[in-house]
Design an enzyme around this catalytic site. Sequence first.
Site, short mmCIF file in Angstrom:
data_model
loop_
_atom_site.label_atom_id
_atom_site.label_comp_id
_atom_site.label_asym_id
_atom_site.label_seq_id
_atom_site.Cartn_x
_atom_site.Cartn_y
_atom_site.Cartn_z
N SER A 146 0.86 -1.18 0.00
CA SER A 146 0.00 0.00 0.00
C SER A 146 0.90 1.23 0.00
CB SER A 146 -0.85 -0.01 1.28
OG SER A 146 -1.53 1.21 1.45
N TYR A 159 -1.63 -0.65 10.67
CA TYR A 159 -1.83 -1.00 9.25
C TYR A 159 -0.56 -0.73 8.45
CZ TYR A 159 -3.85 -1.05 4.54
OH TYR A 159 -4.11 -1.34 3.22
N1 LIG Z 1 -8.57 -0.33 -1.57
C1 LIG Z 1 -7.50 0.38 -1.31
O1 LIG Z 1 -7.53 1.61 -1.32
C2 LIG Z 1 -6.19 -0.30 -1.02
C3 LIG Z 1 -5.04 0.48 -1.02
C4 LIG Z 1 -3.83 -0.14 -0.72
C5 LIG Z 1 -3.78 -1.49 -0.44
N2 LIG Z 1 -4.93 -2.22 -0.44
C6 LIG Z 1 -4.85 -3.65 -0.11
O2 LIG Z 1 -5.52 -4.39 -1.08
C7 LIG Z 1 -5.88 -5.65 -0.55
C8 LIG Z 1 -7.30 -6.00 -0.95
O3 LIG Z 1 -8.19 -5.10 -0.30
P1 LIG Z 1 -9.42 -4.42 -1.05
O4 LIG Z 1 -9.12 -2.98 -1.14
O5 LIG Z 1 -9.77 -5.16 -2.26
O6 LIG Z 1 -10.54 -4.55 0.09
P2 LIG Z 1 -11.82 -5.50 0.22
O7 LIG Z 1 -12.79 -5.23 -0.86
O8 LIG Z 1 -12.27 -5.33 1.62
O9 LIG Z 1 -11.20 -6.95 0.01
C9 LIG Z 1 -10.49 -7.61 1.01
C10 LIG Z 1 -10.43 -9.06 0.64
O10 LIG Z 1 -9.64 -9.74 1.63
C11 LIG Z 1 -10.36 -10.89 2.03
N3 LIG Z 1 -10.03 -11.29 3.39
C12 LIG Z 1 -10.09 -10.58 4.53
N4 LIG Z 1 -9.75 -11.36 5.58
C13 LIG Z 1 -9.47 -12.59 5.07
C14 LIG Z 1 -9.08 -13.82 5.64
N5 LIG Z 1 -8.89 -13.97 6.96
N6 LIG Z 1 -8.90 -14.88 4.81
C15 LIG Z 1 -9.10 -14.76 3.49
N7 LIG Z 1 -9.46 -13.62 2.89
C16 LIG Z 1 -9.65 -12.55 3.68
C17 LIG Z 1 -11.83 -10.52 1.89
O11 LIG Z 1 -12.60 -11.71 1.70
P3 LIG Z 1 -13.56 -12.41 2.78
O12 LIG Z 1 -14.07 -11.33 3.69
O13 LIG Z 1 -14.59 -13.06 1.94
O14 LIG Z 1 -12.67 -13.39 3.48
C18 LIG Z 1 -11.79 -9.71 0.62
O15 LIG Z 1 -11.89 -10.54 -0.50
C19 LIG Z 1 -5.63 -5.56 0.95
O16 LIG Z 1 -4.42 -6.21 1.28
C20 LIG Z 1 -5.51 -4.06 1.18
O17 LIG Z 1 -4.73 -3.77 2.32
C21 LIG Z 1 -6.13 -1.66 -0.74
#
Ligand SMILES: NC(=O)c1ccc[n+]([C@@H]2O[C@H](COP(=O)([O-])OP(=O)(O)OC[C@H]3O[C@@H](n4cnc5c(N)ncnc54)[C@H](OP(=O)(O)O)[C@@H]3O)[C@@H](O)[C@H]2O)c1
Length: 251
Positions: A146, A159
């Site tokens: 991130s 985080y």
């Molecule tokens: N969106 C942003 O602005 C942003 C920016 C920088 C980095 N990121 C990173 O991108 C990644 C994906 O996040 P996102 O933005 O796509 O958010 P999201 O829509 O909330 O997706 C998070 C995903 O992680 C899964 N997850 C959470 N806990 C889990 C567990 N214990 N086991 C397996 N899967 C799990 C969730 O699936 P289930 O709940 O179905 O398990 C979901 O599919 C993360 O690592 C986040 O830190 C996001």
Amino acid sequence: MNSTANNIAGKVVVITGASSGLGEATARRLSAHGAVVALGARRIDRLQALEKALTAAGGKALALATDVTRVDDVKRLVDSAVTAFGRIDVMINNAGLMPQSFLDGLKIDEWDRMIDVNIKGVLYGIAAALPHMKQQKSGHFINVSSVAGHKVRPGGTVYSATKHAVRVISEGLRQEVKAHNIRTTVISPGAVDTELPNTITDPVIAAGMRKFYDDMAIPADSFARAVVFAMSQPEDVDVNEILFRPTRQEF
Ligand SMILES: NC(=O)c1ccc[n+]([C@@H]2O[C@H](COP(=O)([O-])OP(=O)(O)OC[C@H]3O[C@@H](n4cnc5c(N)ncnc54)[C@H](OP(=O)(O)O)[C@@H]3O)[C@@H](O)[C@H]2O)c1
């Protein structure tokens, strides 16, 4: 299909956190480019709906309930992909959560959860995929950090610590797997429109983050296109780091 599809069709890609956000968008885009995708997350209903949609569009996909805090779950996801499709070309360690809070809120359960999912989940993904990739003498890890893996701000300490850890793990992995012809990419997105801010329980931080995302977040497909860029390079080109933000995002 455009030229960036090169080197993607037929690849077997395992994606954690594929039930929403970046993981889901990546599964959709890679599948459209002809990749075979194995989808892991806890919400199996969402994964199965995605599997069905990708298959209906002519793709190949497999959905498996996976909690990345359980090493056996992650191993089962990867092993199932190898059994079903014969190999694993790319492991995308994407699952994560961002319940930001100030340290004096003492939300220790949330600190633990972030460490378990964001750091240990990535390590478990490496543990599950590395033996296969070593044996194949090829593979590609894509780990999701991130902007918070580059910077720290009040409320984001734990985080940021987990996302800094993902970068350090990725760099150490890069150096260690050279001999096995394995590529490593760490992708650090800025604000991308997903369910991520919903994990914040501190009402003040949640409201601020909601406004921040409403003002500037870009679509999840922006991340999927970064994955395509890294994957589609010739095999002797290893894109190690990608950092991107919405054009409007200052910090
Ligand atoms: N969106 C942003 O602005 C942003 C920016 C920088 C980095 N990121 C990173 O991108 C990644 C994906 O996040 P996102 O933005 O796509 O958010 P999201 O829509 O909330 O997706 C998070 C995903 O992680 C899964 N997850 C959470 N806990 C889990 C567990 N214990 N086991 C397996 N899967 C799990 C969730 O699936 P289930 O709940 O179905 O398990 C979901 O599919 C993360 O690592 C986040 O830190 C996001």
